[in-house]
Design an enzyme around this catalytic site. Sequence first.
Site, PDB file in Angstrom:
ATOM      1  N   HIS A  57       3.061   8.541  -2.133  1.00  0.00           N
ATOM      2  CA  HIS A  57       2.957   9.995  -1.991  1.00  0.00           C
ATOM      3  C   HIS A  57       4.017  10.480  -1.020  1.00  0.00           C
ATOM      4  CE1 HIS A  57      -0.096   7.903   0.425  1.00  0.00           C
ATOM      5  NE2 HIS A  57       0.231   8.752   1.391  1.00  0.00           N
ATOM      6  N   TYR A  82       4.549  -6.868   3.839  1.00  0.00           N
ATOM      7  CA  TYR A  82       3.783  -5.627   4.029  1.00  0.00           C
ATOM      8  C   TYR A  82       2.531  -5.628   3.148  1.00  0.00           C
ATOM      9  CZ  TYR A  82       2.581  -0.698   3.174  1.00  0.00           C
ATOM     10  OH  TYR A  82       1.905   0.485   3.005  1.00  0.00           O
ATOM     11  N   GLY A 140      -1.378   6.316  13.694  1.00  0.00           N
ATOM     12  CA  GLY A 140      -0.293   6.779  12.815  1.00  0.00           C
ATOM     13  C   GLY A 140      -0.243   8.289  12.721  1.00  0.00           C
ATOM     14  N   GLU A 195       0.994  -1.027  -3.360  1.00  0.00           N
ATOM     15  CA  GLU A 195       1.835  -2.234  -3.233  1.00  0.00           C
ATOM     16  C   GLU A 195       0.982  -3.499  -3.324  1.00  0.00           C
ATOM     17  OE1 GLU A 195       5.444  -2.890  -2.574  1.00  0.00           O
ATOM     18  OE2 GLU A 195       5.255  -1.055  -3.727  1.00  0.00           O
ATOM     19  N   ALA A 212       1.139   1.909  10.753  1.00  0.00           N
ATOM     20  CA  ALA A 212       1.695   0.727  10.086  1.00  0.00           C
ATOM     21  C   ALA A 212       3.204   0.687  10.223  1.00  0.00           C
ATOM     22  CB  ALA A 212       1.370   0.750   8.582  1.00  0.00           C
ATOM     23  N   LEU A 242      -4.118   4.889   9.887  1.00  0.00           N
ATOM     24  CA  LEU A 242      -2.885   5.143   9.117  1.00  0.00           C
ATOM     25  C   LEU A 242      -1.661   4.468   9.735  1.00  0.00           C
ATOM     26  CD1 LEU A 242      -3.283   8.997   8.473  1.00  0.00           C
ATOM     27  CD2 LEU A 242      -4.382   7.096   7.313  1.00  0.00           C
ATOM     28  N   SER A 282      -2.770   0.334  -0.058  1.00  0.00           N
ATOM     29  CA  SER A 282      -1.574   0.732  -0.805  1.00  0.00           C
ATOM     30  C   SER A 282      -1.523   0.140  -2.204  1.00  0.00           C
ATOM     31  CB  SER A 282      -0.358   0.245  -0.012  1.00  0.00           C
ATOM     32  OG  SER A 282       0.789   0.266  -0.822  1.00  0.00           O
TER      33      SER A 282
HETATM   34  P1  NDP Z   1       4.778   6.541   8.140  1.00  0.00           P
HETATM   35  O1  NDP Z   1       5.715   5.397   8.167  1.00  0.00           O
HETATM   36  O2  NDP Z   1       5.311   7.939   7.959  1.00  0.00           O
HETATM   37  O3  NDP Z   1       3.919   6.553   9.498  1.00  0.00           O
HETATM   38  C1  NDP Z   1       3.471   5.375  10.082  1.00  0.00           C
HETATM   39  C2  NDP Z   1       2.769   5.704  11.384  1.00  0.00           C
HETATM   40  O4  NDP Z   1       2.349   4.488  11.988  1.00  0.00           O
HETATM   41  C3  NDP Z   1       3.667   6.414  12.428  1.00  0.00           C
HETATM   42  O5  NDP Z   1       2.886   7.342  13.124  1.00  0.00           O
HETATM   43  C4  NDP Z   1       4.075   5.272  13.334  1.00  0.00           C
HETATM   44  O6  NDP Z   1       4.410   5.669  14.636  1.00  0.00           O
HETATM   45  C5  NDP Z   1       2.775   4.470  13.349  1.00  0.00           C
HETATM   46  N1  NDP Z   1       2.937   3.094  13.792  1.00  0.00           N
HETATM   47  C6  NDP Z   1       3.887   2.198  13.435  1.00  0.00           C
HETATM   48  N2  NDP Z   1       3.703   1.036  14.077  1.00  0.00           N
HETATM   49  C7  NDP Z   1       2.617   1.199  14.867  1.00  0.00           C
HETATM   50  C8  NDP Z   1       1.946   0.371  15.791  1.00  0.00           C
HETATM   51  N3  NDP Z   1       2.350  -0.867  16.044  1.00  0.00           N
HETATM   52  N4  NDP Z   1       0.875   0.878  16.444  1.00  0.00           N
HETATM   53  C9  NDP Z   1       0.459   2.141  16.203  1.00  0.00           C
HETATM   54  N5  NDP Z   1       1.047   2.975  15.340  1.00  0.00           N
HETATM   55  C10 NDP Z   1       2.122   2.518  14.684  1.00  0.00           C
HETATM   56  O7  NDP Z   1       3.678   6.219   7.026  1.00  0.00           O
HETATM   57  P2  NDP Z   1       2.886   7.226   6.044  1.00  0.00           P
HETATM   58  O8  NDP Z   1       2.393   8.370   6.819  1.00  0.00           O
HETATM   59  O9  NDP Z   1       3.691   7.430   4.828  1.00  0.00           O
HETATM   60  O10 NDP Z   1       1.676   6.292   5.606  1.00  0.00           O
HETATM   61  C11 NDP Z   1       0.457   6.251   6.342  1.00  0.00           C
HETATM   62  C12 NDP Z   1      -0.279   4.956   6.045  1.00  0.00           C
HETATM   63  O11 NDP Z   1      -0.567   4.871   4.665  1.00  0.00           O
HETATM   64  C13 NDP Z   1       0.495   3.686   6.377  1.00  0.00           C
HETATM   65  O12 NDP Z   1      -0.443   2.728   6.799  1.00  0.00           O
HETATM   66  C14 NDP Z   1       1.109   3.270   5.053  1.00  0.00           C
HETATM   67  O13 NDP Z   1       1.327   1.887   5.041  1.00  0.00           O
HETATM   68  C15 NDP Z   1       0.003   3.686   4.108  1.00  0.00           C
HETATM   69  N6  NDP Z   1       0.412   4.039   2.776  1.00  0.00           N
HETATM   70  C16 NDP Z   1       1.389   4.980   2.574  1.00  0.00           C
HETATM   71  C17 NDP Z   1       1.715   5.377   1.300  1.00  0.00           C
HETATM   72  C18 NDP Z   1       2.771   6.407   1.044  1.00  0.00           C
HETATM   73  O14 NDP Z   1       3.209   6.511  -0.100  1.00  0.00           O
HETATM   74  N7  NDP Z   1       3.177   7.182   2.040  1.00  0.00           N
HETATM   75  C19 NDP Z   1       1.015   4.814   0.129  1.00  0.00           C
HETATM   76  C20 NDP Z   1      -0.018   3.852   0.470  1.00  0.00           C
HETATM   77  C21 NDP Z   1      -0.297   3.498   1.745  1.00  0.00           C
HETATM   78  P3  NDP Z   1       5.910   6.145  15.027  1.00  0.00           P
HETATM   79  O15 NDP Z   1       6.008   7.588  14.578  1.00  0.00           O
HETATM   80  O16 NDP Z   1       5.949   5.967  16.493  1.00  0.00           O
HETATM   81  O17 NDP Z   1       6.851   5.263  14.277  1.00  0.00           O
HETATM   82  P1  GDR Z   2       7.837   1.693  -1.752  1.00  0.00           P
HETATM   83  O1  GDR Z   2       8.752   2.963  -1.447  1.00  0.00           O
HETATM   84  O2  GDR Z   2       8.532   0.430  -1.528  1.00  0.00           O
HETATM   85  O3  GDR Z   2       7.248   1.938  -3.113  1.00  0.00           O
HETATM   86  O4  GDR Z   2       6.726   1.818  -0.619  1.00  0.00           O
HETATM   87  P2  GDR Z   2      10.332   3.109  -1.307  1.00  0.00           P
HETATM   88  O5  GDR Z   2      10.593   4.563  -1.435  1.00  0.00           O
HETATM   89  O6  GDR Z   2      10.846   2.407  -0.107  1.00  0.00           O
HETATM   90  O7  GDR Z   2      10.879   2.324  -2.593  1.00  0.00           O
HETATM   91  C1  GDR Z   2      10.553   2.739  -3.910  1.00  0.00           C
HETATM   92  C2  GDR Z   2      11.446   2.021  -4.896  1.00  0.00           C
HETATM   93  O8  GDR Z   2      12.786   2.499  -4.738  1.00  0.00           O
HETATM   94  C3  GDR Z   2      13.667   1.384  -4.754  1.00  0.00           C
HETATM   95  N1  GDR Z   2      14.924   1.725  -4.068  1.00  0.00           N
HETATM   96  C4  GDR Z   2      15.047   2.042  -2.780  1.00  0.00           C
HETATM   97  N2  GDR Z   2      14.127   2.141  -1.795  1.00  0.00           N
HETATM   98  C5  GDR Z   2      14.548   2.519  -0.558  1.00  0.00           C
HETATM   99  N3  GDR Z   2      13.653   2.655   0.420  1.00  0.00           N
HETATM  100  N4  GDR Z   2      15.876   2.735  -0.271  1.00  0.00           N
HETATM  101  C6  GDR Z   2      16.840   2.628  -1.235  1.00  0.00           C
HETATM  102  O9  GDR Z   2      18.012   2.840  -0.965  1.00  0.00           O
HETATM  103  C7  GDR Z   2      16.404   2.277  -2.543  1.00  0.00           C
HETATM  104  N5  GDR Z   2      17.053   2.097  -3.725  1.00  0.00           N
HETATM  105  C8  GDR Z   2      16.148   1.771  -4.631  1.00  0.00           C
HETATM  106  C9  GDR Z   2      12.876   0.270  -4.092  1.00  0.00           C
HETATM  107  O10 GDR Z   2      13.450  -0.990  -4.362  1.00  0.00           O
HETATM  108  C10 GDR Z   2      11.515   0.500  -4.714  1.00  0.00           C
HETATM  109  O11 GDR Z   2      11.437  -0.113  -5.953  1.00  0.00           O
HETATM  110  C11 GDR Z   2       6.153   3.077  -0.261  1.00  0.00           C
HETATM  111  C12 GDR Z   2       5.790   2.987   1.235  1.00  0.00           C
HETATM  112  O12 GDR Z   2       5.355   4.266   1.659  1.00  0.00           O
HETATM  113  C13 GDR Z   2       4.666   1.997   1.456  1.00  0.00           C
HETATM  114  O13 GDR Z   2       4.227   2.083   2.806  1.00  0.00           O
HETATM  115  C14 GDR Z   2       3.505   2.368   0.531  1.00  0.00           C
HETATM  116  O14 GDR Z   2       2.452   1.460   0.696  1.00  0.00           O
HETATM  117  C15 GDR Z   2       3.970   2.385  -0.911  1.00  0.00           C
HETATM  118  O15 GDR Z   2       5.011   3.335  -1.034  1.00  0.00           O
HETATM  119  C16 GDR Z   2       2.859   2.783  -1.869  1.00  0.00           C
END
Ligand code: NDP
Ligand code: GDR
Length: 356
Positions: free
Chosen positions: A191, A161, A11, A139, A90, A88, A137
Amino acid sequence: MTQPKRALITGVTGQDGSYLTELLLEKGYEVHGIIRRTSTFNTDRIDHIYIDPHNPQARLFLHYGDLTDGTTLRRILEEVKPVEIYNLGAQSHVRVSFDSPEYTVDTVAMGALRLLEAIREYRQRTGIEVRFYQAGSSEMFGKVMEVPQKETTPFYPRSPYSCAKVYAHWQTINHRESYEMFACNGILFNHESPRRGETFVTRKITRAVARIVAGKQKDLYLGNLDSKRDWGYAKDYVKAMWLMLQQDRPDDYVIATNETHEIREFLNIAFGYVNLNWQDYVKFDERYLRPAEVDLLIGDPAKAKTQLGWEPSVTFEELVKLMVDADLSALGIVPSNGKAVEDRAFIRLEALSTVD
Ligand code: NDP
Ligand code: GDR
């Protein structure tokens, strides 16, 4: 001369992967990242730190691979010989996981298992210790069982997820307990940053604000505005990942701000910052609703504070404003504080005119 520590990141092209890579490079690591082959470039979040691998100064190296492909993961592990692995990668979009549940589970749950098993065999054969970080997460808490949520709060996942993340969490603990692996789970609450994917609600909002100011967009379609989230700054959160792997013993940690806010509050600050009223622009579209919603997330990071010395450094309001500033800057609009924000990740802003 001592060899730099070597880290492997899945990731690496994502929001967190890019900040973590910057942090590890600053700390003197050699960083290896797994990227997916795509028909268009997917490395814009790390292009600014990537230099030609033929250059003797290069310390960031990229390898093609995929979490669904165990053979390649094993081969990369053998080649790179990392001492730390950050998982990371996903399919990280909760609503999309309802559309593509099997793929999400394959990447998130099975992907973690494939990596853990590859490490177990590698370690058994070579005797080399590898420290493992699993990106868990908030979640996983899903339906509200306890507030604020902490390490001991029971999980009640509400999406494919988060079910997959719960599996990865427990599998990580299983490898720790069964094979004495140094394996840690971060339970990270939402974040965000200017590098946040454009389809997550925060970035969707701040990007829309900038585009509305620039006259490029009229409306912003959103789904459920009632949910509450504990939002922090991604750059702070990757520090916590690194800290977990520097401890004497592996453990699991909640990383959060201990504050929760409604999406309406986010909208208020983001639109208010450019003197607009969000009610004039935001429209409802039911396709952004999820079959099951997570209503309230607020995390208690006390353990991380005591044991890791970790604390968030950016407030909710600062976070919203820094994201709006960055999206304005990307469109060539100088923010009200007069300071253009320099962060990359905006290359796609112009290319994509409508983003869900
Ligand atoms: P992003 O969606 O920004 O990044 C996901 C990364 O995973 C990208 O580099 C993507 O590659 C890669 N990826 C997707 N599918 C695959 C696969 N099949 N094999 C290898 N790599 C893959 O996520 P974040 O950086 O926001 O989050 C990082 C991690 O933390 C994730 O696992 C997420 O679920 C988890 N997480 C995130 C939170 C948040 O608020 N951001 C909170 C809690 C957990 P590509 O660029 O090619 O799509
Ligand atoms: P989340 O983030 O589901 O918490 O997962 P997201 O920003 O997608 O949604 C947060 C809340 O906003 C509501 N919502 C919308 N969401 C999106 N994406 N688009 C819309 O138009 C919209 N309108 C309202 C959603 O219903 C939800 O309640 C993120 C991801 O980064 C996960 O990978 C990670 O694990 C969790 O945060 C912690």
